[in-house]
Design a protein around this motif. Structure first.
Motif, mmCIF file in Angstrom:
data_model
loop_
_atom_site.group_PDB
_atom_site.id
_atom_site.type_symbol
_atom_site.label_atom_id
_atom_site.label_comp_id
_atom_site.label_asym_id
_atom_site.label_seq_id
_atom_site.Cartn_x
_atom_site.Cartn_y
_atom_site.Cartn_z
ATOM 1 N N ARG A 303 108.917 -15.926 34.335
ATOM 2 C CA ARG A 303 108.288 -16.922 35.189
ATOM 3 C C ARG A 303 106.903 -16.507 35.690
ATOM 4 N NH1 ARG A 303 109.655 -18.170 40.563
ATOM 5 N NH2 ARG A 303 109.317 -15.945 40.913
ATOM 6 N N ASP A 304 106.809 -15.277 36.221
ATOM 7 C CA ASP A 304 105.528 -14.878 36.819
ATOM 8 C C ASP A 304 104.413 -14.829 35.776
ATOM 9 O OD1 ASP A 304 106.699 -14.777 39.281
ATOM 10 O OD2 ASP A 304 107.108 -12.626 39.210
ATOM 11 N N LEU A 307 103.451 -18.424 35.050
ATOM 12 C CA LEU A 307 102.653 -18.956 36.163
ATOM 13 C C LEU A 307 101.205 -18.474 36.061
ATOM 14 C CD1 LEU A 307 103.087 -20.691 38.733
ATOM 15 C CD2 LEU A 307 103.420 -18.557 39.988
ATOM 16 N N ALA A 317 100.364 -24.882 38.891
ATOM 17 C CA ALA A 317 101.812 -24.880 39.125
ATOM 18 C C ALA A 317 102.105 -24.091 40.405
ATOM 19 C CB ALA A 317 102.540 -24.267 37.938
ATOM 20 N N ILE A 319 105.541 -22.450 43.273
ATOM 21 C CA ILE A 319 106.936 -22.021 43.418
ATOM 22 C C ILE A 319 107.468 -22.557 44.744
ATOM 23 C CG2 ILE A 319 108.541 -20.074 43.547
ATOM 24 C CD1 ILE A 319 106.439 -18.371 42.129
ATOM 25 N N ILE A 352 109.752 -22.811 38.793
ATOM 26 C CA ILE A 352 108.321 -23.105 38.764
ATOM 27 C C ILE A 352 108.152 -24.624 38.848
ATOM 28 C CG2 ILE A 352 108.350 -22.725 36.271
ATOM 29 C CD1 ILE A 352 105.454 -21.882 36.470
ATOM 30 N N SER A 353 107.283 -25.046 39.777
ATOM 31 C CA SER A 353 107.044 -26.481 39.988
ATOM 32 C C SER A 353 105.826 -26.889 39.178
ATOM 33 C CB SER A 353 106.771 -26.766 41.472
ATOM 34 O OG SER A 353 107.732 -26.147 42.301
#
Ligand SMILES: *Cc1c(COP(=O)(O)O)cnc(C)c1O
Length: 378
Positions: A303-304, A307, A317, A319, A352-353
């Motif tokens: 994820r990171d 992002l 994006a 979180i 993640i948004s």
């Protein structure tokens, strides 16, 4: 390409004449506090929170009390319910801090429950174990615009005689089993923070309830304990809906159904174009629910790194939220440790948004999807 998480400017540009006229009217009339703009918006928003198939004017509408912001809506609701020192209120571990702050603000103890791994909302299967003789209420959050599992929550509340409060700050207009959020518990609390699905141009909030007595008490508490000018029946607060914000909200409420449709289209687009990416898990929708996608939240491997890659490529994006509330320093006194809320803890490292707002364009969506696929070499 630069794509923000939300774009409030592009929305304003599309409705600028209506907004500017509304602001001007409030100023010309000096209708700043407790004016007809506030009352009109309350009636309109109450109507908006009715079941979608009710068409007669104001039929079956709940009561709506405008307040200064969504956090106050929660605080005043809990206060009006008589929840106080020595009481416990159950809420979910993964939410914006305001849901829990309001509980602390009335002097009660926050009791966190983990979330459901499929729907990200309060896991009803884990509530009963946390109910004690001190429990007074369950505060359920319709996170990311998806209603919580209210049938199960209401059944428990009935069994133990508890209040049910909906934190609907992210879910204006979401549907649960044919009913609109705002009418699924004893009271619902809305935020009109600028970035919410229905956003003011500053702070604003509202309480929606079918309980007339509760509505009157909330209205008094929000306005120095009074209904008439110099008759203070209790010690209250100053938490009124601002006239300018009310007028702006009335303009924007007319557009909300179309904006919600757009959000659903954006969500459907992401779902369609990301469903086959093995490293990504798309959000699930509860049966009988029509979410309003305040956020579109995926779970992503690495994820990171993803992002950072999106950021480098101009995609804003985010979180929501990177640290579950029980792990926040603000709640250190509760003594929770990592692993106490395994689902919320696990999600915090994966979620993640993606950018979602009604005005987002297909070229922008194509670009975001392409960047995600590129990242995973899909
Ligand atoms: C935004 C939000 C609030 C607080 O609303 P404010 O208007 O910012 O005070 C409460 N709960 C949730 C879930 C929110 O997203």
């Amino acid at each position: 390409m630069q794509i923000p998480l939300v774009d409030l400017k592009s929305q304003y540009k599309k409705i600028q004449p209506e907004i500017d006229a509304a602001i001007k009217a409030v100023i010309e009339e000096t209708a700043f506090i407790n004016s007809r703009y506030c009352r009109d918006f309350e009636v309109e928003f109450a109507d908006y929170c009715r079941a979608p198939n009710v068409n007669a004017p104001h039929a079956n509408a709940p009561y709506c009390v405008g307040v200064a912001n969504g956090t106050d809506a929660l605080f005043i609701t809990l206060k009006a319910m008589g929840i106080t020192v020595g009481d416990e209120v159950i809420t979910v571990a993964n939410t914006f801090i305001a849901s829990a702050e309001a509980i602390v603000a009335v002097g009660a103890d926050v009791v966190f429950v983990d979330c459901d791994s499929d729907y990200y909302t309060l896991d009803p299967r884990q509530i009963e174990a946390k109910i004690t003789p001190k429990t007074k209420a369950i505060l359920a959050v319709h996170l990311y615009g998806q209603p919580a599992q209210m049938a199960e929550i209401n059944a428990l509340a009935e069994k133990y005689t508890l209040f049910v409060i909906e934190d609907a700050a992210q879910a204006h207009g979401a549907i649960y089993q044919g009913k609109t959020v705002g009418t699924l518990g004893h009271a619902a609390c809305f935020s009109f923070y600028p970035g919410k699905n229905l956003g003011a141009y500053g702070d604003a909030g509202a309480i929606v309830t079918t309980d007339e007595k509760l509505a009157v008490k909330c209205r008094m508490l929000a306005n120095h304990g009074r209904l008439e000018k110099y008759s203070h029946r209790m010690v209250g607060y100053n938490s009124r809906l601002d006239g300018l914000q009310a007028a702006i909200l009335s303009v924007k409420l007319k557009h909300l159904p179309a904006w919600t449709d757009s959000r659903r289209r954006v969500a459907a687009y992401y779902t369609q174009h990301l469903a086959d990416v093995a490293q990504v898990k798309i959000p699930r929708t509860l049966a009988g629910v029509e979410p309003v996608y305040h956020l579109y939240v995926i779970q992503a491997e690495r994820r990171d790194e993803l992002l950072a890659y999106l950021k480098k490529n101009g995609v804003g994006a985010g979180i929501h939220y990177p640290i579950p509330l029980p792990q926040q320093e603000a709640f250190a006194s509760l003594g929770h440790k990592a692993g106490d809320f395994p689902v919320a803890d696990d999600l915090a490292g994966k979620i993640i948004s993606l950018p979602i707002f009604p005005e987002i364009e297909n070229t922008q969506l194509d670009y975001i999807v392409k960047k995600i696929r590129d990242f995973y070499h899909e």
